[in-house]
Design an enzyme around this catalytic site. Structure first.
Site, PDB file in Angstrom:
ATOM      1  N   ALA A  35       0.860  -1.190   0.000  1.00 31.57           N
ATOM      2  CA  ALA A  35       0.000   0.000   0.000  1.00 31.57           C
ATOM      3  C   ALA A  35       0.898   1.243   0.000  1.00 31.57           C
ATOM      4  O   ALA A  35       0.772   2.144   0.828  1.00 31.57           O
ATOM      5  CB  ALA A  35      -0.965  -0.006   1.185  1.00 31.57           C
ATOM      6  N   GLY A  39       5.655   8.445   0.938  1.00 30.02           N
ATOM      7  CA  GLY A  39       6.578   8.253   2.061  1.00 30.02           C
ATOM      8  C   GLY A  39       7.477   7.040   1.822  1.00 30.02           C
ATOM      9  O   GLY A  39       8.697   7.104   1.999  1.00 30.02           O
ATOM     10  N   HIS A  40       6.853   5.921   1.391  1.00 28.84           N
ATOM     11  CA  HIS A  40       7.667   4.727   1.100  1.00 28.84           C
ATOM     12  C   HIS A  40       8.633   5.002  -0.050  1.00 28.84           C
ATOM     13  O   HIS A  40       9.784   4.567  -0.036  1.00 28.84           O
ATOM     14  CB  HIS A  40       6.769   3.557   0.656  1.00 28.84           C
ATOM     15  CG  HIS A  40       5.823   3.062   1.710  1.00 28.84           C
ATOM     16  ND1 HIS A  40       4.457   3.245   1.635  1.00 28.84           N
ATOM     17  CD2 HIS A  40       6.048   2.374   2.845  1.00 28.84           C
ATOM     18  CE1 HIS A  40       3.890   2.684   2.678  1.00 28.84           C
ATOM     19  NE2 HIS A  40       4.815   2.149   3.434  1.00 28.84           N
ATOM     20  N   GLN A  64       2.445  -9.079  13.628  1.00 27.26           N
ATOM     21  CA  GLN A  64       2.507  -7.792  14.314  1.00 27.26           C
ATOM     22  C   GLN A  64       1.134  -7.164  14.531  1.00 27.26           C
ATOM     23  O   GLN A  64       1.024  -6.055  15.028  1.00 27.26           O
ATOM     24  CB  GLN A  64       3.457  -6.834  13.599  1.00 27.26           C
ATOM     25  CG  GLN A  64       3.002  -6.367  12.220  1.00 27.26           C
ATOM     26  CD  GLN A  64       4.108  -5.599  11.517  1.00 27.26           C
ATOM     27  OE1 GLN A  64       5.084  -6.161  11.029  1.00 27.26           O
ATOM     28  NE2 GLN A  64       3.974  -4.272  11.448  1.00 27.26           N
ATOM     29  N   GLY A 151      10.958   4.306   8.111  1.00 30.09           N
ATOM     30  CA  GLY A 151      10.437   5.667   8.244  1.00 30.09           C
ATOM     31  C   GLY A 151      10.433   6.132   9.697  1.00 30.09           C
ATOM     32  O   GLY A 151      10.170   5.356  10.613  1.00 30.09           O
ATOM     33  N   ASP A 154       7.162   5.904  12.282  1.00 33.06           N
ATOM     34  CA  ASP A 154       7.081   4.876  13.332  1.00 33.06           C
ATOM     35  C   ASP A 154       8.352   5.005  14.178  1.00 33.06           C
ATOM     36  O   ASP A 154       9.261   4.188  14.078  1.00 33.06           O
ATOM     37  CB  ASP A 154       6.967   3.493  12.701  1.00 33.06           C
ATOM     38  CG  ASP A 154       5.671   3.359  11.922  1.00 33.06           C
ATOM     39  OD1 ASP A 154       4.607   3.358  12.552  1.00 33.06           O
ATOM     40  OD2 ASP A 154       5.726   3.291  10.690  1.00 33.06           O
ATOM     41  N   GLN A 157       9.313   2.189  16.548  1.00 32.63           N
ATOM     42  CA  GLN A 157       9.731   1.021  15.751  1.00 32.63           C
ATOM     43  C   GLN A 157      11.185   1.183  15.289  1.00 32.63           C
ATOM     44  O   GLN A 157      11.984   0.249  15.377  1.00 32.63           O
ATOM     45  CB  GLN A 157       8.805   0.859  14.542  1.00 32.63           C
ATOM     46  CG  GLN A 157       9.327  -0.135  13.511  1.00 32.63           C
ATOM     47  CD  GLN A 157       8.338  -0.383  12.386  1.00 32.63           C
ATOM     48  OE1 GLN A 157       7.409  -1.145  12.546  1.00 32.63           O
ATOM     49  NE2 GLN A 157       8.535   0.246  11.233  1.00 32.63           N
TER      50      GLN A 157
HETATM   51  O1  PAF Z   1       6.660  -0.282   9.189  1.00 34.60           O
HETATM   52  C1  PAF Z   1       6.188  -1.264   8.605  1.00 34.60           C
HETATM   53  O2  PAF Z   1       5.581  -1.143   7.519  1.00 34.60           O
HETATM   54  C2  PAF Z   1       6.321  -2.636   9.221  1.00 34.60           C
HETATM   55  O3  PAF Z   1       6.217  -2.594  10.602  1.00 34.60           O
HETATM   56  C3  PAF Z   1       7.597  -3.374   8.793  1.00 34.60           C
HETATM   57  C4  PAF Z   1       8.848  -2.650   9.287  1.00 34.60           C
HETATM   58  C5  PAF Z   1       7.643  -3.498   7.280  1.00 34.60           C
HETATM   59  C6  PAF Z   1       7.623  -4.799   9.388  1.00 34.60           C
HETATM   60  O4  PAF Z   1       6.532  -5.555   8.954  1.00 34.60           O
END
Ligand code: PAF
Length: 283
Positions: A35, A39-40, A64, A151, A154, A157
């Site tokens: 998706a 940003g990606h 997750q 990114g 998060d 993360q």
């Molecule tokens: O940030 C995300 O999209 C997810 O947490 C990741 C790092 C791809 C792990 O599934």
């Protein structure tokens, strides 16, 4: 515009990676759940600036998501993801099925402490980071990239992954990519598609509130008061606030009241209708 090569198995990914090594190329990994949005794409561009070949993983990682969360309705847009990745010249996409990542009998998870246990996301999503850390460590060991980029949206993360890569001696440089925002300040997120038209108009208040809070921290008000006022502003706008927290930007621990503003980060999580928004800002 050449399409990236699509790799569906760990064996194919390893073969591709080995070919890059033999050719002397440095490889960058961009882990995603698909998706894809701008940003990606900025993460792909960012990793391509410091490596020769980019591989983007697209895997909606079931471990997750809690049972009550949005795993089954998480947006899946593989064809348009491939199109965007062609435009930005990603060389490879790793898109495994769930059974490839978690074959029958899979029984190992990464257990975390440090920035994964600071009462932010972990308080509201207690199983989330062990799912993230497990899949990210698998992806790092499968792709063996020189650099992997995540990114800053998060933010917790990113801190958890940096810490994990260091603790487990995974030989990779973890890079953070800045949050991209819509024109009105809303942080780009694959989950923004869940927002109704009305909610979408309200959502930029999250960034505005963070900006205002950062300004007040710089002027030196007590941190707890700033957190409470920011949470109150979001609540009045109709959001259900999980946290507004001013933390040490590295450890994510609660800072001393006398901490230098430049060492701080403000993090927020709040739901607007069915959509949980998270964002953060440097002070
Ligand atoms: O940030 C995300 O999209 C997810 O947490 C990741 C790092 C791809 C792990 O599934």
């Amino acid at each position: 515009m050449t399409k990236p090569v699509v790799l569906e198995s760990v064996a194919a990914l390893r073969q591709w990676r080995e070919a890059q090594r033999k050719a002397g190329h440095r490889v960058g990994l961009v882990p995603t759940m698909g998706a894809l949005h701008a940003g990606h794409i900025s993460l792909v561009t960012g990793v391509k600036q410091v490596t020769d070949k980019a591989v983007v993983s697209i895997f909606v990682n079931p471990t997750q998501f809690a049972p009550t969360e949005d795993f089954s309705k998480y947006p899946r847009t593989f064809e348009s993801d491939l199109h965007l990745l062609s435009e930005v010249r990603a060389e490879a996409v790793f898109a495994p099925q769930v059974a490839e990542m978690y074959p029958q009998g899979f029984a190992t998870t990464v257990s975390l402490d440090g920035p994964a246990k600071v009462e932010l996301e972990d308080k509201f999503r207690p199983t989330h980071f062990s799912g993230v850390a497990t899949v990210v460590s698998k992806l790092l060991l499968q792709a063996m990239p020189d650099v992997a980029i995540f990114g800053e949206k998060d933010f917790q993360q990113l801190a958890v992954i940096r810490h994990m890569a260091r603790d487990l001696d995974i030989p990779v440089e973890i890079m953070g990519g800045p949050t991209l925002r819509e024109a009105d300040g809303l942080a780009m997120s694959s989950r923004n598609v869940y927002l109704t038209v009305g909610e979408r108009m309200v959502a930029p208040i999250v960034h505005r509130t963070l900006q205002a809070a950062a300004e007040i921290v710089r002027r030196g008000m007590p941190l707890a008061v700033i957190e409470a006022e920011a949470a109150d502003r979001l609540t009045k706008a109709g959001l259900v606030v999980d946290y507004v927290a001013i933390r040490d930007a590295l450890s994510l621990a609660v800072p001393m009241e006398c901490a230098a503003p430049a060492s701080l980060r403000i993090l927020v999580a709040a739901s607007l209708g069915q959509t949980r928004l998270i964002d953060n800002i440097a002070v």
